[in-house]
Design a protein around this motif. Sequence first.
Motif, PDB file in Angstrom:
ATOM      1  N   MET A  14       0.720  -1.108   0.125  1.00 37.29           N
ATOM      2  CA  MET A  14       0.044   0.136   0.079  1.00 37.29           C
ATOM      3  C   MET A  14       0.917   1.216  -0.025  1.00 37.29           C
ATOM      4  O   MET A  14       1.743   1.328   0.701  1.00 37.29           O
ATOM      5  N   ASN A  15       0.493   2.387  -0.649  1.00 37.49           N
ATOM      6  CA  ASN A  15       1.531   3.265  -0.711  1.00 37.49           C
ATOM      7  C   ASN A  15       1.098   4.156   0.350  1.00 37.49           C
ATOM      8  O   ASN A  15       0.046   5.081   0.497  1.00 37.49           O
ATOM      9  N   GLU A  16       2.055   4.563   1.280  1.00 39.64           N
ATOM     10  CA  GLU A  16       1.913   5.452   2.537  1.00 39.64           C
ATOM     11  C   GLU A  16       1.877   6.794   2.124  1.00 39.64           C
ATOM     12  O   GLU A  16       1.323   7.672   3.024  1.00 39.64           O
ATOM     13  N   THR A  17       2.313   7.333   1.064  1.00 41.07           N
ATOM     14  CA  THR A  17       2.207   8.671   0.686  1.00 41.07           C
ATOM     15  C   THR A  17       0.698   9.263   0.475  1.00 41.07           C
ATOM     16  O   THR A  17       0.335  10.291   0.830  1.00 41.07           O
ATOM     17  N   LEU A  18      -0.139   8.260   0.094  1.00 43.37           N
ATOM     18  CA  LEU A  18      -1.414   8.679  -0.019  1.00 43.37           C
ATOM     19  C   LEU A  18      -2.182   9.063   1.103  1.00 43.37           C
ATOM     20  O   LEU A  18      -3.037   9.870   1.324  1.00 43.37           O
ATOM     21  N   PHE A  19      -1.703   8.188   2.338  1.00 39.63           N
ATOM     22  CA  PHE A  19      -2.137   8.361   3.577  1.00 39.63           C
ATOM     23  C   PHE A  19      -1.589   9.660   4.311  1.00 39.63           C
ATOM     24  O   PHE A  19      -2.180  10.130   5.247  1.00 39.63           O
ATOM     25  N   SER A  20      -0.344   9.769   4.224  1.00 37.33           N
ATOM     26  CA  SER A  20       0.449  10.794   4.929  1.00 37.33           C
ATOM     27  C   SER A  20       0.193  12.247   4.433  1.00 37.33           C
ATOM     28  O   SER A  20       0.427  13.254   5.067  1.00 37.33           O
ATOM     29  N   ALA A  21      -0.059  12.233   3.101  1.00 38.38           N
ATOM     30  CA  ALA A  21      -0.290  13.685   2.507  1.00 38.38           C
ATOM     31  C   ALA A  21      -1.697  14.064   3.127  1.00 38.38           C
ATOM     32  O   ALA A  21      -2.651  13.606   2.930  1.00 38.38           O
ATOM     33  N   ARG A  22      -1.627  15.577   3.643  1.00 38.17           N
ATOM     34  CA  ARG A  22      -2.817  16.134   4.176  1.00 38.17           C
ATOM     35  C   ARG A  22      -3.175  17.379   3.305  1.00 38.17           C
ATOM     36  O   ARG A  22      -2.310  18.076   3.056  1.00 38.17           O
ATOM     37  N   ARG A  23      -4.458  17.724   2.843  1.00 36.23           N
ATOM     38  CA  ARG A  23      -4.682  18.974   2.287  1.00 36.23           C
ATOM     39  C   ARG A  23      -4.471  20.216   3.064  1.00 36.23           C
ATOM     40  O   ARG A  23      -4.918  19.840   4.375  1.00 36.23           O
ATOM     41  N   GLN A  24      -4.002  20.982   2.550  1.00 36.34           N
ATOM     42  CA  GLN A  24      -3.886  22.292   3.375  1.00 36.34           C
ATOM     43  C   GLN A  24      -5.143  22.849   3.282  1.00 36.34           C
ATOM     44  O   GLN A  24      -5.897  22.971   2.124  1.00 36.34           O
ATOM     45  N   SER A  25      -5.689  23.532   4.444  1.00 33.22           N
ATOM     46  CA  SER A  25      -7.104  24.389   4.477  1.00 33.22           C
ATOM     47  C   SER A  25      -6.838  25.568   4.875  1.00 33.22           C
ATOM     48  O   SER A  25      -5.970  26.019   5.649  1.00 33.22           O
ATOM     49  N   CYS A  26      -8.022  26.228   4.559  1.00 33.48           N
ATOM     50  CA  CYS A  26      -7.926  27.680   5.133  1.00 33.48           C
ATOM     51  C   CYS A  26      -8.452  27.812   6.425  1.00 33.48           C
ATOM     52  O   CYS A  26      -9.519  27.119   6.797  1.00 33.48           O
ATOM     53  N   ALA A  27      -7.760  28.569   7.473  1.00 35.11           N
ATOM     54  CA  ALA A  27      -8.122  28.513   8.711  1.00 35.11           C
ATOM     55  C   ALA A  27      -9.527  29.268   9.015  1.00 35.11           C
ATOM     56  O   ALA A  27     -10.177  29.166   9.947  1.00 35.11           O
ATOM     57  N   ARG A  28      -9.677  30.192   7.880  1.00 37.92           N
ATOM     58  CA  ARG A  28     -10.748  31.154   8.025  1.00 37.92           C
ATOM     59  C   ARG A  28     -12.126  30.510   7.644  1.00 37.92           C
ATOM     60  O   ARG A  28     -13.331  30.402   8.389  1.00 37.92           O
ATOM     61  N   CYS A  29     -12.173  29.995   6.455  1.00 36.07           N
ATOM     62  CA  CYS A  29     -13.334  29.345   5.736  1.00 36.07           C
ATOM     63  C   CYS A  29     -13.383  28.014   6.042  1.00 36.07           C
ATOM     64  O   CYS A  29     -14.345  27.353   5.668  1.00 36.07           O
ATOM     65  N   LEU A  30     -12.269  27.203   6.148  1.00 34.32           N
ATOM     66  CA  LEU A  30     -12.250  25.865   6.708  1.00 34.32           C
ATOM     67  C   LEU A  30     -12.290  25.055   5.203  1.00 34.32           C
ATOM     68  O   LEU A  30     -12.585  23.803   5.259  1.00 34.32           O
ATOM     69  N   ARG A  31     -12.255  25.628   4.210  1.00 32.98           N
ATOM     70  CA  ARG A  31     -12.158  24.855   3.025  1.00 32.98           C
ATOM     71  C   ARG A  31     -10.647  24.538   2.376  1.00 32.98           C
ATOM     72  O   ARG A  31      -9.954  25.184   3.058  1.00 32.98           O
ATOM     73  N   ALA A  32     -10.575  23.621   1.562  1.00 33.38           N
ATOM     74  CA  ALA A  32      -9.318  23.418   1.122  1.00 33.38           C
ATOM     75  C   ALA A  32      -8.560  24.681   0.469  1.00 33.38           C
ATOM     76  O   ALA A  32      -9.304  25.444  -0.184  1.00 33.38           O
ATOM     77  N   ALA A  33      -7.286  24.670   0.761  1.00 26.09           N
ATOM     78  CA  ALA A  33      -6.669  25.823   0.186  1.00 26.09           C
ATOM     79  C   ALA A  33      -6.708  26.202  -1.204  1.00 26.09           C
ATOM     80  O   ALA A  33      -6.957  27.271  -1.479  1.00 26.09           O
ATOM     81  N   SER A  34      -7.119  25.248  -1.927  1.00 28.35           N
ATOM     82  CA  SER A  34      -7.377  25.339  -3.315  1.00 28.35           C
ATOM     83  C   SER A  34      -8.492  25.923  -3.773  1.00 28.35           C
ATOM     84  O   SER A  34      -8.861  26.366  -4.970  1.00 28.35           O
TER      85      SER A  34
END
Length: 92
Positions: free
Chosen positions: A1-21
């Motif tokens: 199993m590829n561990e990078t899939l599970f270790s990578a977390r999406r960055q999110s905006c602290a204000r609107c709580l959405r994904a940074a993208s």
Amino acid sequence: MNETLFSARRQSCARCLRAASVCLCPLVRPCAPALEVLILQHPLEVGASKGTGRLLHLCLTNSMLLTGERFVEDELHAALHADGRSPVLLYP
């Protein structure tokens, strides 16, 4: 199993709580309505992709956002009736 899939977390905006993208903060245009607004948000809506309760709170400068399924009666009463307010229910 590829561990990078599970270790990578999406960055999110602290204000609107959405994904940074897909952060909507540059589009939020706060306004100050004549009335104060108390938003009661269900906990399941916090993580929802639309996040309408949070977005509404960011747009209304005279708002308070409370999250929960059940609220402490005295605290809710205080939020609704502080300063002699007469609450009105608006439910979509």
